[in-house]
Design a protein around this motif. Structure first.
Motif, PDB file in Angstrom:
ATOM      1  N   ILE A   9       0.871  -1.329  -0.052  1.00 45.49           N
ATOM      2  CA  ILE A   9      -0.037  -0.034  -0.096  1.00 45.49           C
ATOM      3  C   ILE A   9       0.953   1.381   0.162  1.00 45.49           C
ATOM      4  N   LEU A  10       0.668   1.977  -1.106  1.00 43.37           N
ATOM      5  CA  LEU A  10       1.444   3.341  -0.945  1.00 43.37           C
ATOM      6  C   LEU A  10       0.208   4.110  -0.751  1.00 43.37           C
ATOM      7  N   THR A  11       0.432   4.630   0.619  1.00 38.40           N
ATOM      8  CA  THR A  11      -0.893   5.714   1.380  1.00 38.40           C
ATOM      9  C   THR A  11      -0.612   7.199   0.493  1.00 38.40           C
ATOM     10  N   MET A  12       0.573   7.529   0.146  1.00 39.43           N
ATOM     11  CA  MET A  12       0.698   8.871  -0.382  1.00 39.43           C
ATOM     12  C   MET A  12       0.879   9.828   0.787  1.00 39.43           C
ATOM     13  N   THR A  13       0.933   9.347   2.374  1.00 34.93           N
ATOM     14  CA  THR A  13       1.436  10.015   3.477  1.00 34.93           C
ATOM     15  C   THR A  13       2.583   9.993   3.707  1.00 34.93           C
ATOM     16  N   GLU A  18       3.827  -2.933   3.636  1.00 34.86           N
ATOM     17  CA  GLU A  18       3.782  -4.005   3.031  1.00 34.86           C
ATOM     18  C   GLU A  18       2.790  -5.095   3.752  1.00 34.86           C
ATOM     19  N   ASN A  19       2.295  -5.786   2.818  1.00 32.60           N
ATOM     20  CA  ASN A  19       1.382  -6.901   3.245  1.00 32.60           C
ATOM     21  C   ASN A  19       0.198  -6.219   4.034  1.00 32.60           C
ATOM     22  N   GLY A  20      -0.234  -4.989   3.680  1.00 29.68           N
ATOM     23  CA  GLY A  20      -1.210  -4.397   4.443  1.00 29.68           C
ATOM     24  C   GLY A  20      -2.557  -4.520   4.175  1.00 29.68           C
ATOM     25  N   SER A  21      -3.516  -4.013   4.660  1.00 31.86           N
ATOM     26  CA  SER A  21      -4.755  -4.213   4.472  1.00 31.86           C
ATOM     27  C   SER A  21      -5.758  -2.978   4.571  1.00 31.86           C
ATOM     28  N   ILE A  22      -6.908  -2.696   3.974  1.00 29.89           N
ATOM     29  CA  ILE A  22      -7.773  -1.449   3.972  1.00 29.89           C
ATOM     30  C   ILE A  22      -8.925  -2.127   4.257  1.00 29.89           C
ATOM     31  N   LEU A  23      -9.745  -1.491   5.467  1.00 32.80           N
ATOM     32  CA  LEU A  23     -10.946  -1.727   5.471  1.00 32.80           C
ATOM     33  C   LEU A  23     -12.108  -0.633   5.246  1.00 32.80           C
ATOM     34  N   ILE A  24     -13.040  -1.161   4.458  1.00 36.35           N
ATOM     35  CA  ILE A  24     -13.737  -0.007   3.876  1.00 36.35           C
ATOM     36  C   ILE A  24     -15.148  -0.281   4.247  1.00 36.35           C
ATOM     37  N   GLU A  25     -16.084   0.820   4.764  1.00 41.77           N
ATOM     38  CA  GLU A  25     -17.389   0.667   5.468  1.00 41.77           C
ATOM     39  C   GLU A  25     -18.184   2.050   4.783  1.00 41.77           C
ATOM     40  N   ASN A  26     -19.171   1.890   4.320  1.00 41.61           N
ATOM     41  CA  ASN A  26     -20.123   3.144   3.741  1.00 41.61           C
ATOM     42  C   ASN A  26     -19.421   3.885   2.799  1.00 41.61           C
ATOM     43  N   GLY A  27     -18.695   3.326   2.258  1.00 38.47           N
ATOM     44  CA  GLY A  27     -17.869   4.344   0.982  1.00 38.47           C
ATOM     45  C   GLY A  27     -16.683   5.058   1.613  1.00 38.47           C
ATOM     46  N   LYS A  28     -16.525   4.762   2.906  1.00 33.68           N
ATOM     47  CA  LYS A  28     -15.055   5.498   3.351  1.00 33.68           C
ATOM     48  C   LYS A  28     -14.093   4.374   3.970  1.00 33.68           C
ATOM     49  N   ILE A  29     -12.878   4.876   3.973  1.00 35.52           N
ATOM     50  CA  ILE A  29     -11.815   4.282   4.527  1.00 35.52           C
ATOM     51  C   ILE A  29     -11.903   4.244   6.170  1.00 35.52           C
ATOM     52  N   ARG A  50       0.132  -7.529  -4.840  1.00 37.24           N
ATOM     53  CA  ARG A  50      -0.001  -6.127  -5.707  1.00 37.24           C
ATOM     54  C   ARG A  50       0.121  -4.725  -5.213  1.00 37.24           C
ATOM     55  N   LEU A  51       0.314  -3.979  -5.974  1.00 35.24           N
ATOM     56  CA  LEU A  51       0.544  -2.777  -5.495  1.00 35.24           C
ATOM     57  C   LEU A  51      -0.761  -1.640  -5.301  1.00 35.24           C
TER      58      LEU A  51
END
Length: 388
Positions: A9-13, A18-29, A50-51
């Motif tokens: 994950i390239l967060t841009m922050t 590496e080997n990260g996760s993103i949880l999404i709910e109601n259209g938001k991170i 994958r990137l």
């Protein structure tokens, strides 16, 4: 709910997970990290190494206003019978059913700034929209976003053919100044009318639109290629104390010290084109890297349909090839673009609370010519998944 797991994950922050996760709910991170507790009944996308990046953002294009594969019938970019048309709104000319929207999100572009062309001195109001949907009202991120103004050859060419002003750079600048003077006066009268209704000015639709510029609610979005035009745009913005972005900025690398001093952002491009007119004679992919290294905030744009939107990462990659730092090039099509447009509270980076606009790449979009998008998520919905 949606979970993306096992991604780079390239967060841009400034953080790469590496080997990260993103949880999404109601259209938001909702959550970003490594050890996310997965709720029951959540949809899962395994990025499998994958990137993963924020959805790509084009800070200047004409998506949906110049429709694909047709001529006059789909050309709604310029009302070129009047050089001053601030009251025109991009949302009234966009056709979200045009196939270029699909090509954009299939290429990883999830948000764009789109609006009128550069035939007029004041062309009208840009809008920031998502690239998925069938009704523009439901796709808006910010409207109005900016007021399009144009310097240089384009207004000269259009009105020379009509044998009316402006046909010189002096007249272009004068017409913009005149419009800003009138708008400033209009706003002053509106303020006085708050205390004395008898001072209310006669309604003027053009001035109502320009009032947003005077109040700094939106910036001027200046079409400027040549160095002298860039500096004229800055001069006028300073005279009237209004905000401005420098779009195209083709010769920005020739006056980099002045741009650093002025502190104005540059939206550079389209660079993947021929030098079709004199003011493009110094066109080079080196420009964004030179400006970025000097301290100018840079975004890279396609000017679609000049360059199709799906080639935005290719343009960033070519900037890297010509000397731009790779992570800065990524920023130029994500967070920098969002910050310059004033929509970074919603898009441009992978952060908790922001819109879940995310792209999973099968490859590296700035390095690999054969890189494909594995999946595109907009507002938390998987709107495209490649059968790789």
């Amino acid at each position: 709910m949606l979970l993306i797991k096992n991604g780079r994950i390239l967060t841009m922050t400034g953080e790469i997970i590496e080997n990260g996760s993103i949880l999404i709910e109601n259209g938001k991170i909702k959550e970003v990290g490594k050890d996310i507790v997965v709720p029951l009944d959540v949809e899962i996308i395994d990025a499998n190494g994958r990137l993963v990046t924020p959805g790509l953002i084009d800070a200047h294009c004409h998506l949906g206003i110049w429709e694909d594969g047709i001529g006059f019938e789909g050309d709604d970019g310029n009302e070129w019978v009047d050089p001053i048309t601030p009251h025109l709104r991009a949302i009234d000319g966009i056709n979200p059913m045009d196939r270029t929207f699909k090509e954009a999100y299939e290429g990883g572009v999830t948000c764009v700034a789109t609006g009128p062309g550069s035939a007029n001195v004041v062309g009208g109001q840009f809008v920031a929209i998502k690239t998925y949907g069938n009704r523009v009202d439901d796709m808006i991120v910010k409207e109005p976003l900016a007021m399009k103004v144009a310097f240089g050859e384009n207004p000269k060419r259009v009105y020379h053919s009509q044998k009316k002003s402006p046909i010189t750079r002096m007249a272009t600048a004068a017409k913009l100044r005149e419009t800003l003077f009138k708008a400033k006066e209009y706003v002053e009268k509106l303020e006085k009318a708050k205390e004395d209704e008898s001072k209310m000015p006669e309604f003027d639709m053009k001035m109502e639109a320009m009032a947003k510029v005077i109040r700094k609610e939106i910036p001027l979005k200046a079409h400027v290629h040549r160095a002298d035009d860039i500096l004229t745009a800055i001069r006028i913005a300073k005279e009237f104390d209004v905000d401005i972005t420098l779009d195209h900025c083709t010769e920005g690398h020739l006056i980099v010290e002045h741009l650093v001093k002025e502190g104005k952002p540059a939206i550079v491009g389209p660079s993947l084109t021929d030098r079709s007119k004199f003011e493009l004679k110094n066109l080079t992919f080196e420009t964004p890297g030179i400006l970025q290294k000097a301290g100018v905030k840079v975004a890279i744009m396609t000017d679609s349909p000049v360059i199709p939107l799906q080639y935005l990462p290719l343009c960033a990659g070519l900037a890297v090839k010509s000397g731009m730092d790779e992570m800065e090039a990524f920023k130029a099509i994500t967070i920098n673009a969002a910050e310059i447009l004033g929509i970074d509270d919603r898009v441009g980076s992978i952060e908790v609370g922001k819109d879940a606009d995310i792209v999973i790449f099968d490859g590296h979009p700035l390095r690999d010519i054969d890189c494909k998008v594995y999946a595109t998520i907009i507002d938390g919905k998987v709107i495209y998944k490649n059968k790789i």
